[in-house]
Every structure is written in structure tokens, then in C-alpha cells.
Design an enzyme around this catalytic site. Structure first.
Site, PDB file in Angstrom:
ATOM      1  N   ASP A   1       1.309  -2.213   6.391  1.00 54.61           N
ATOM      2  CA  ASP A   1       0.187  -2.628   5.551  1.00 54.61           C
ATOM      3  C   ASP A   1       0.570  -3.706   4.521  1.00 54.61           C
ATOM      4  OD1 ASP A   1      -1.043  -0.793   7.079  1.00 54.61           O
ATOM      5  OD2 ASP A   1      -1.433   0.659   5.523  1.00 54.61           O
ATOM      6  N   ASN A   2       0.905  -3.270   3.310  1.00 53.09           N
ATOM      7  CA  ASN A   2       1.131  -4.262   2.249  1.00 53.09           C
ATOM      8  C   ASN A   2       2.600  -4.674   2.163  1.00 53.09           C
ATOM      9  OD1 ASN A   2      -1.327  -2.665   1.687  1.00 53.09           O
ATOM     10  ND2 ASN A   2      -1.480  -3.989  -0.091  1.00 53.09           N
TER      11      ASN A   2
END
Lengths: 740, 740
Positions: free
Chosen positions: B335-336
Site C-alpha cells: 500500500d503506502n
């Protein structure tokens, strides 16, 4: 009745020949290689053709013109320097000393070049030296090549201080010491076994002495051959590019190649006329030798223009000699045809009476039939009366049928004026079923001239222009490597012109330069751009020119049509879509740069364009991923768009992944062109046939049509059009005239 | 025994969980999305993991930080001007107002750009204007998106005097008003139906206020959560690029994309540090958004470097807070993760204790296991204990087996330190057969640490380096679009690293820049260059640099090996061969420019490289025509070379048309690497298995080997090597330790 038929005849079977000539209505005869014409041909029963080779075969002149051989720029094999030590390159490695010898006597600073292919830098003449060397031996000797000529040789170039691990090549001027077509026949047709034959060294009319000789030799020959009515030039002066390797196998073949049109006098004359000098690299082109698939350089096009003007002037003089002797001049469109560009600007002034060419496809048939500036055209049909087909196991009738079905589509649209055959008639006479079939074909061929009222059939309204880098010069000659041969990489595009050759459209060929200079002609309704990326046919870098992009965008926006096949308008840009006109097509080619863009393709069923697509669309070779940017997808496979249609302003675009020739694909193109032109309402204006295997030509002036079954099976169709609404059943291959 | 196992647990089934933890030897537990940990986890039975989101989910801060959203440069749809009249472009067309809103308040002369894509010209700010506009309605409204946020908006750019029939785009700064992963879950995992959830707007730590808040929030959280031993950051600050379209479908996804790492303070800081300003186009990149398939620009690499340094500094501070609180810091690689480049230069300084990642293939397994600078790595195994698999019709055992067979090849070569599972344990407990299988897998996993003496197995002598534009930064991360997803255009190349991940070689990743700056490392024996033309992985224009060409040529000439896959070293040159190192490979790619060159290919039977190729070679997607220039052809099809080998100086090159992963292709690569390195005599030096489906790892220090059957069928093989010559029969999937 006009006879329109040429047959090869020979001595020893006089009665049979005369009977056959009466039966078939032959009005011209020719000999074949190795046969003699009977004496009675001079009685005026039929015109007599005779082949004539202006630039080879005169052994006496050959002996006197050693310094006036046809030349060619060749590139050595690339050699990689493995250190900074002097690097030797044997320039003839991979070439056949029986075909070429390096010209080591010329101004090598000018006519030889050494290039660092890793950087593209041309080395200064001081950086390398040349020594003459013995010819390399033939690898796996081929008996048919025989002894090397006495002058066989090679040369070794030494680069004094190469850059380590750069790759180098030598461009060098070579003299051609064996005619290419003759070599081909020695190597493949057993001419080597005939002790009567000797190897021809072609001489070049660019040399004044040779040119004067060629003129006077023709005059003498005309005097010596009063029985000849038609001088069939085979062809004129310069052979297409055909190079053999050191195993005497074909190494390089380019039917459109101008490599063998080179000589020092011609290069010097070119420099005078064009104001700049060509270099060997202008011909060698990084080893690509200006293949027609490359975007042509201005320099190469200048050379074609120069050569064509020179050839036209000299051919024109020979034609004049022929006319002054009261004969006709015919060109065989083959072998030494370079410079005789039949669609170039210099051709009509030559004043030829006729062109004859071999008919291999509908497109080549149109290529001959459409040639401007001659009185008549003749197609040489298959099969040749040669033992490979005319033997007890052969099926010459099938070959004749295949040839006729293929050519008929084109002949209907623009009839050749004559058809002819070649080979040994004595062989054909042993196959009475073939003679019967030939008679029927000739009858059908003549009907296209007589039943039609001498007119061509009506075309649909949209005028179609095939848009590429070559334009008119390569009318009906796109995507071809060796004459009429199948290549995996081209058949998916050749199908476009093969289809067009038999479709009811006025077809033009338009170049990018023409568009830039004078715009898209006002009467053109639809453009076709077909080809793989990086080629002259799709256009490659030509599309990087915003003027070309905007000209075509505006044309479509204002109501024009654009049909793209394969990788149309692919321009390898640094930014933006890969197809320069992706916005017009509504599709783009995915080359790995847009994988992050998630696609949600949906295929639409039912559209005018795909109405007759009964089977899965066969687009031939996969042109690669194509994605929709908004076009309506009519066919997709493996995640890639195969057929798509898109509105752009008032105009329309159609994308097709490929178009190998088939009746179904021809129909697909037919409908694509009508739809792109916004002319789908005119589908039946020139008569329509529901069955794509059955085509129809409409002759409004005589209120007739010709319906023809393109298959060897019975076929039904439903004809519609002005005053027509009729079910028909046709016999295999049948062509039928109907009064409307 | 080291337990090395993490399980998700939940409340309400205490007895079952405790029994299972004992049985399996669980030493760490975690919650899952939607589950709570039981109170007794604080008793110290096992370490407790907890996910932590630093940059979203704090609703209070979200409300206070409206101006500090994560931003992204977007490109409008291209619009073609159909006249010189003013041209309007609604910049949000095709985007989702629920995800982005144009930042119309920023310095638009700097952070917006209008580009004529037909010419590439950036228009001066005076040539266009912007007005705010209402958001475009959702096309085919998707209920799950719900109401647009109050600030939803668009903007209309008007180009005052466009060039007719040029295509224009607007690059504009947009604020992200909905977190991408959360959106994904709303749209695909029914989160929209859960009234407890609210949409997160991510905030950006590039803003000082937000950064100070993020730091203090973590400190508070650590105080509030004394039961947590391991803070599992998910992940840090910037999401990979994930954009939705106006139908709320995925529009753009790039697992490696840095598009959402942009903010005005970051851009300003960049300009200070690097001495130049980035423009929106540096991110938009003609609509390609710097996909990793494009040759990366210096500017984009600078941005990665800048972002990574910024992220590393801030992540380092958070990790320090965690350590100061006496806990461990773990990164979930997902994700991030942008800026947390695990193979970049700034990563080790962050001081993370561990990385955990999802294991989808052998290559992703090695990507986690090989990460430098952390104390341990953990692989999250499939299947998740989710209802899609754990239901009465599901077959979780099969999923577990597939996952284990895929990952085991990599784990054998470089064992992960731990494995873990995710989801709802209560679901897994209903499948006792799955629990049994999990127990066996965990046992086999642990044996790789224990039976091996804690050592990695021996590698063959040749050190292998994968050479591309990215090098070390994309270790085990080549040819990927969206994390671990199959794409038609990549699988033929992903097979190369998938094979390598389980082969007995020391594998490096080397960039062109490294080669140019410091040469090919002295201990590297074989280079691999794999990919399609025009991509960063084959290299494209990078190969136009003579220094790169000569470095690799010299490396091979002096005895190195080169394995090329697909269109290696393809450089789109104006002249010469298409593959820059065609002379090294002895093959070239035919793109339509060498059709006139007649080929006489002959395939050779029997070679070390193809010894184990039992079936027809499956090269995946056709990379296009490849022709031999002198290489020995080992496999060809459709007129194209598929496998070829070539000697070059003292070195060797192997060409492979493609290499989708399969045991057979892995073996082909194994042999290609050994042959290219001139090391075929060492075939059995680290033990060899005759059956490509059965692999073997050799542990010379403990004089043992581990033999493993990669199929779900019984398999026999013959092992040879130092002191070994043995027939073996293995059960389906069996892994067996042998004492030698």
C-alpha cells in the site's frame, strides 16, 4: 473479334500449331528460351514477338568493355574490434567472387567508406588502408558456379587504430561480373549443364562507349530480324538487387532495389545535376540498402529520380530506333526494370507501345493494367508450359484455374488488353483438357472487352487513396520484397491491395510528400494507411511531422474516412500516444508504456462493417496489443482490439489488425471503406452480392452485369442494386453476364 | 525450537486458539481487519503485532488538515482542437470527483501545464485560463461510491487560440480526497455496506503541522497500547499510484508509481536540494506517469531519491519512537510503501526491525527475504483465512499447497525468517485438514533453518547479474505492473526472475548507470538482459550509448556470459542491427528492414543448453521475428529463432525468445547461465537432478541436501554431484533431507 492472345510456338509441330492458332484465335506468337520460331511466322499470320537484351549477351562487346561493368555498393560483414590493434576486414567475406569483384582502382576516398557502426562515425580515409587480396574460396563448393572468372578478387581493409569493441563495416564499390538473372538460372534451372551457355557480364550504358554500342547493336539487330514485329525488351539496363552469398545461395533480394544502377559516371552526373554528392552509405544505408520498407531518404529518392530520367532518355532512344524500323516496342516488366518506373513521371515520354508482365496476383495484374502512357498491356498467365507442371502427374488445369480466379477479380475492374502464355507449346498440346480450359478462359477474357461495351464497370462513389511514403510511384506495389513472393511479414498487408485490386473503387496511391505539398486531393473520400511500425508503408517518423498529422485529422474531421491496418500512423513518439492519429482511430498500440492503464474493453455486436464476417476474423500476423481509447470495438482477441470503428468530427475511422487476402476480408475492407466514407447507404449502388465469394461488376451504360464465382465450388448469392433483386446459383468458377 | 510463526487470532474461541498455538508453536499473534485480540495476549505467551497507519484514519486530524492532503499530478484526457476557436478542456473528465479535486488555488503557472501534444510544446500561462466548475456526474452511478464530498469539483481550462487539429492536454495538481486502498475496499470488498466506516482522506507529512501531529499521535498510541510488542506499519506515508475512473473502476495502477508522493512543500524542498525545479510534466510524462517500463529519466530518479531520503528520515524518527517505547518496528511492504525502497541507499538507516510482505511468487518471496538492513523478514502466506476460500465448497488445502510449492523454491535458496497467516482463525479451525497441512508446511519451513545448520545452500560458481535500467533498486521487482498480478505482456519475462528465485546462483541486479560509472563488477560471470523493445528492462535507447555497448561487448569477449530474453539490447537505431549487441548474440530482431536479406536457418540438435527440453519450447508471447547472424540455432518456429547460442571472443551468449515460468524453462535458464559462463562442466558441482520438476539444494557444511518435488504428483529423479549418485522417488510435493 479482337484476338488479344499471344502464344509461344516452336518448330517441328507446324500442323498442330496452325490448328491451335485457328481454334484459339491467336494473333501474336513468341519463342521461348531454347525454342526457335518456324519460318512461316513471317507470312503475317500473327505478330511476332522477340525478346531483346540491350545490356548483356553481346560477347564481343563484353570483351571490349571490361572497365564498363555494372557496379554496386556493397557493405562488408560487420567486424568487431577486440582491441585497439589494427583491424582487418576482408570485404568480400560472405559474397561470391563469381558475382562481384571489389573495384580497388577507383578513388577509394570517395567510393569506399569505413564506418564505426557503434557510433555512426565515418572514418577519414587516412584512418584505413586497402590491399588487394585473393578471392576467398567458395564455402561448400557449388558445382554450378563453375570456375571463378580470372579477375575474381577480394580486398582487405585495415583500420589502423579502431576503438576497442566497436563494430566496423566497409562500404565498397564492386563490379558485377555475372548477370544476376543468368546466375539465378544457372543455379536453379540447370543452365550450368548446358555447354552452349556462357556467363554474361552486364555492361553499363552510363559509359558513353557502351551506350553508343548498344544503340548501334539494336539497329543492326532490327535489320537482321525483319520477321520481328514486336521487340520485347527484357528489360532495359539495370537489374533489381539480387546478391548471392559465398555458398552461391541467394543472400539479398529486393525487387525495388536500385543498388545495381550505380557507376562512377552516373554518380558524377548526379552530383552535377543535383548539386551534391552521394556517398556509398547513401546506397548501403546501414546494411538496409534502402529497402522499400524503410522511410525513403530524400537522397535515395533523388537517385531514383535521376536514374529514371537517365533510363527513360536512353530507353526512349532505343524505342525510337524500333519505331523508325517500323516495329513496336514492348517492355517486359521484370529483371532489368530499374529506372523504368511505370508510375514515375518520366515513363510516358519513353513512348513504349506496350508493357507485358507476369500475372501472379490481382494486385500485380492491376499494376500492369493501370500503367499509363502505353497503347496496350499484356499479362503473361500461369502456368508456364514447362515440364514442372506439364508432365503426366501435373495438373495444369488446376494451375490455370487458380491463376484465372486470382487474376479475374482485377481484370474485371480494369481489363488487360491482352493475355499470353510462355514455355513450350509442344508440352501443352499433350494436355487436351488444358487446351480446352485455356480456350474457355480466353473466351471469358474477351467477353470482358466485348460484352461490357468496351467500358470499365462502375465504381462506388468513394475514391480511395492508399497513403504511404511512396505514393504513386509504388502504385499496386506496396509491401513487396521479392516479386510476388509470400513473406510471413507482409501477407497481412498485401491483402489490402489484393482486395482493392478487385473491388469497385477508384483507387489512388498518395504519398506523404504530396499531402504536405498539395494537400489531400479534393476528390478523395477515404485514406488507407496500412503497415507495421517503423516502415514506409505505415509511415514511421513521417508522422512526427505535425503538418501531416493535422492534414489527415482535418480531412477526417471534415467528413473524410480513414482506414488503418496493423500499426497505422505509428510514430514512436517520446510522449503521447504511440499512434500519431490515436485520437482519430480511437485506438492506440500498447508497447509496454501503458500497461498501468486499466482497460475495460467491451465488444459490440452487429455493425455495417462486420455484417458479412461469418467466421472469426483472420487478421494474419498479430500486430501487437491494440487498446481502445474510445472506439467501438467490433472484434477483439487475446485482450487486443482487432476491428474498431470511431467517429471523429464529421468523419469516421476504421481500425483493422491485419487483412490477409480472403473473400471475407476483401468484403470487410469493402464495407470499411464505404462506412468510413459515410457511404453505407450506397452499398448496392453498383450492385451488391450477399455472398462474399461471388462478386459482381456493373456496367450501367450497357445495362448489364458480370457475376463471377471466385471459388471452385458451386455458389449461390443474392444480387441487389438498381433494378436488380435476384437469387443466382453459379457453377464452380463461373462468370456469367446478365442483362438487367 | 524457534517457532517462526505468526497467526491471526480473535476473541471468543480462547480454548481452540490456545490449543492450536501450542500444537503449531506459534510465537506471534496479530489481529485482522475487524477482529479484536483476546485480553490474555498481554500475558506474554507470544509477541503481539498491531497494524498502524501513520498517514490516515485519524478523523480529528483529518478535519484539521484540509489543506494538507496528499496530492498528485494528473493529466486531462487529450482534446483535439477542431478550429482556432477557444478550446475548453474539463480537466476531470474520466476521473472520479470522489477521489480527486483539482487544486485551483495553487500557483497554476507553476503547478499546472498545458501541452500541445502534437508538437510537444508547453504553452505559456498567458495562452490559457482556468475557471472552477462543478464536478462531472458519475457515469453509470456506482452506489458504493456514495455521496461526493462537499469539496468535489472540477475545473475548465480554456486555450485561447489553439492550433487547429493539434491535440492538447492539461497537467494539473489534484488533491486526493479519499485514500486509494480504502476506496478499493469500498468498491470491491463491500466496505460501503458497513455504516461504521467513514472515508479516509490521507494527510501528508510533508507539511510540518501534519508531521508533528503524526509523531505525537504515535507516541500517544504507544502509551495507549502497552500490549503491542511489534508495531506493524501499514506502511508509511505515500500510496502507490492507484486512480479510479468516472465509473469508479480502476483507471490506472502502478505498484511502483510515485505520483501520489507530491506536495508543494516537497517540490520546493526538492528544488532547493537538487538545484532545479520539477514540472508537472516530469510526473505526467506524456500520460505514461513514469511507468517502470519506460527508461527512467534523470529527473524521475532524482525524485525517487529525494522522496526516499525524506521518507527514510521521517520513518526513521517513528521507528526511533517505537524503539524508545521498547517495541519493535515492522514494515508491511504494501500500500503506502512509496519511498520505503527496501533496496535503495536510504533504507538501512531507518532502523526497522523487520519487514513483512505477502508471498505471491518465488520472486516476491526473495524480494522480502533478501532485503538488507533488517533483523528479520516474514512472509504472509496464502490463503488468507477469508470466506472466499474457507467455505464448505472451498479447497484451502490446495491453495496452501500451491502457495507452498511456489514459495518453497525461493525459501530454500534464502529462507524467510518467519512465516505468517492472515484472516479469521475461526474460519480456518473449521477445516482440520487445512490445519494439518499448515502444520506440515510449518514443520518443513523450520527444517530449512534447522537441518541446514542455519546456512544457505551452496550456489554454482557463476554469479548472475540482471542488467536493466533500474538495477539494484528493483531487485526481484522487474516487469511488474500491479503487485503480483498476471499480465499478458509481462509473464514471458517475469519467468526469468521467478526461475532465478529458486536456482542455485548468487543473483544481483545491475543498472546501466552502474556499468557506466564503475563497470561490470569483477565477480559477475553472466549478465541477463530481458524484456521487450522500448522498455527499461531491455534498455531501449540506453543501448545507443557506445560506452554501454562496449562495456558489455568487452565483458563477453574476455570470457563473460550474456543471456538475452525477448528483445534484449533493442535500441531502435537509425542504422545497423536492431539489437545493439547483435554481434554478441549472433542474432538480430527483424522489424521489416531486413526482409530482403535471405535467411538460411538451420536448427541444430543436441546441446548442453537444451538437454532437458523435453517438450516444445514454450516462450510465451511472440517477441517478433528473430534471425540468426551466425548463432547456432537450437530452436526455431514460424521462421523465427527461439533459442540460439553464440561464441563471442572467449565468452558466450544465449538468446531465448521468452521465458514464462515453468520447471522446464527454469531448467533451460539454469543451463543457459552455466553454458554462458563456460561452466557447464560444473553442472553437478552443487548437485544436479535429472528431473526439472525436482530440485535439490546442497549444504556442503553439514553434508546434507534437501530434495523437493515441485509437483503434486509422485516424481522420480537421479541425483548426481559430489559423492552422490542416487535414484530417488518422491511423494507428491515431498521435501526430503538426505545425509550425504
Amino acid at each position: 473479334m479482337e484476338a488479344r492472345l499471344t502464344l509461344p510456338i516452336e518448330t517441328g509441330i507446324d500442323r498442330e500449331i496452325r490448328e491451335l492458332m485457328d481454334r484459339l484465335g491467336v494473333d501474336a506468337v513468341r519463342n521461348s528460351d531454347g525454342t526457335e520460331l518456324p519460318d512461316w511466322v513471317s507470312e503475317g499470320i500473327a505478330k511476332v514477338y522477340s525478346t531483346y537484351f540491350p545490356a548483356r549477351g553481346d560477347k564481343e562487346w563484353e570483351a571490349q568493355s571490361a572497365g564498363e561493368r555494372v557496379c554496386q555498393f556493397l557493405m562488408s560483414d560487420p567486424v568487431t574490434a577486440s582491441s585497439a590493434d589494427p583491424l582487418e576486414i576482408n570485404v568480400m567475406r560472405g559474397y561470391l567472387p563469381a558475382q562481384f569483384r571489389p573495384d580497388t582502382d577507383c578513388d577509394r576516398g570517395k567510393y569506399w567508406q569505413v564506418i564505426d557502426r557503434t557510433t555512426g562515425r565515418t572514418l577519414a580515409p587516412e584512418e584505413w588502408s586497402v590491399v588487394a587480396a585473393a578471392p576467398l574460396p567458395l564455402v561448400d563448393p557449388v558445382a554450378k558456379v563453375g570456375e571463378y572468372p580470372a579477375e575474381a578478387a577480394s580486398a582487405i581493409v585495415t583500420i589502423a587504430a579502431p576503438e576497442p569493441f566497436h563494430s566496423y563495416t566497409v562500404n565498397f564499390l564492386a563490379q558485377q561480373v555475372w548477370d544476376s538473372t543468368q546466375m539465378y538460372n544457372y543455379l536453379t534451372n540447370d543452365w550450368a549443364d548446358d555447354p552452349k551457355r556462357t556467363k554474361d557480364q552486364p555492361y553499363d550504358v552510363a559509359y558513353h562507349r557502351t551506350w553508343e554500342h548498344v544503340r548501334s547493336a539494336l539497329a543492326r539487330w532490327l535489320q537482321d530480324h525483319p520477321e520481328v514485329d514486336v521487340v520485347r525488351f527484357t528489360t532495359f539496363f539495370y537489374h533489381f538487387t539480387l546478391v548471392f552469398d559465398d555458398r552461391a545461395r541467394e543472400k539479398y533480394v529486393d525487387w525495388f532495389g536500385y543498388s545495381a544502377s550505380v557507376s562512377i559516371p552516373a554518380l558524377e552526373k548526379f552530383a552535377q545535376q543535383y548539386g551534391y554528392e552521394l556517398t556509398p552509405e547513401d546506397f548501403v544505408d546501414g546494411g538496409h540498402y534502402n529497402t522499400p520498407f524503410r522511410l525513403p531518404t530524400k537522397r535515395f529518392r533523388d537517385w531514383i529520380d535521376f536514374t529514371s530520367r537517365e533510363v527513360a532518355a536512353k530507353a526512349g532512344e532505343l524505342v525510337r530506333e524500333v519505331h523508325e524500323a517500323g516495329r513496336e516496342a514492348m517492355m517486359f516488366l521484370g529483371d532489368n526494370w530499374m529506372g523504368m518506373e511505370p508510375y514515375g513521371p518520366h515513363f510516358p515520354a519513353i513512348g513504349l507501345d506496350a508493357v507485358v508482365g507476369s500475372v501472379g496476383s490481382a494486385a500485380t495484374c492491376r499494376m500492369i493494367a493501370d500503367i499509363p502512357g502505353v497503347k496496350y498491356t499484356e499479362g503473361r498467365f500461369l502456368p508456364y508450359f514447362f515440364p514442372d507442371v506439364f508432365n503426366p502427374e501435373g495438373d495444369p488445369v488446376k494451375e490455370a484455374n487458380d491463376s484465372w480466379l486470382t487474376a479475374r477479380r482485377a481484370i474485371v475492374r480494369h481489363p488487360l488488353d491482352r493475355i499470353g502464355y510462355g514455355g513450350y507449346l509442344s508440352l501443352a498440346l499433350k494436355h487436351p483438357d488444358f487446351i480446352d480450359r485455356m480456350e474457355a478462359i480466353v473466351r471469358e477474357f474477351r467477353s470482358l472487352h466485348t460484352e461490357s461495351g468496351g467500358l470499365r464497370p462502375a465504381n462506388a462513389r468513394p475514391v480511395v487513396a492508399v497513403l504511404n511514403a511512396w505514393g504513386k510511384l509504388r502504385t499496386w506495389q506496396t509491401h513487396m520484397v521479392a516479386h510476388a513472393l509470400w513473406y510471413k511479414q507482409i501477407y497481412s498487408y498485401l491483402g489490402v491491395i489484393e482486395s482493392l485490386a478487385g473491388l469497385p473503387f477508384d483507387v489512388r496511391f498518395l504519398s506523404f510528400d504530396e499531402v504536405l505539398e498539395t494537400g489531400i486531393p479534393a476528390d478523395v473520400s477515404v485514406l488507407i494507411n496500412a503497415g507495421t511500425r517503423d516502415t514506409a508503408f505505415s509511415g514511421g517518423q513521417a508522422w512526427a511531422d505535425p503538418r501531416l498529422q493535422t492534414a489527415v485529422r482535418e480531412f477526417v474531421w471534415r467528413g473524410g474516412g480513414l482506414v488503418g491496418v496493423g500499426e497505422p500512423t505509428a510514430a514512436s513518439p517520446a510522449q503521447g500516444p504511440f499512434l500519431a492519429l490515436a485520437d482519430v482511430f480511437g485506438v492506440d498500440r500498447e508497447i509496454g508504456w501503458t500497461l498501468s492503464h486499466t482497460r475495460h474493453p467491451v465488444a459490440t455486436e452487429g455493425h455495417f462493417v462486420t455484417t458479412d464476417l461469418q467466421e472469426r476474423f483472420d487478421f494474419g500476423e498479430d500486430p501487437g496489443e491494440v487498446v481502445t481509447l474510445g472506439a467501438t470495438v467490433l472484434a477483439q482477441s487475446e485482450g487486443s482490439v482487432r476491428i474498431a470503428v470511431h467517429a471523429f468530427g464529421s468523419g469516421r475511422a476504421v481500425y483493422l489488425a491485419g487483412l490477409p487476402y480472403s473473400p471475407q476480408n476483401s468484403r470487410l475492407l469493402h464495407r470499411s471503406l464505404l462506412w468510413a466514407a459515410g457511404a453505407e447507404a450506397e452499398w448496392a449502388s453498383v450492385l451488391a452480392s450477399t455472398n462474399p465469394q461471388v462478386e459482381v461488376a456493373y456496367y450501367p451504360d450497357v445495362n448489364r452485369c458480370f457475376v463471377y464465382n471466385n471459388t471452385d465450388q458451386p455458389a449461390g448469392t443474392h444480387l441487389t442494386g438498381p433494378g436488380v433483386d435476384e437469387e443466382l446459383e453459379l457453377a464452380p468458377m463461373e462468370g456469367r453476364w446478365l442483362d438487367l
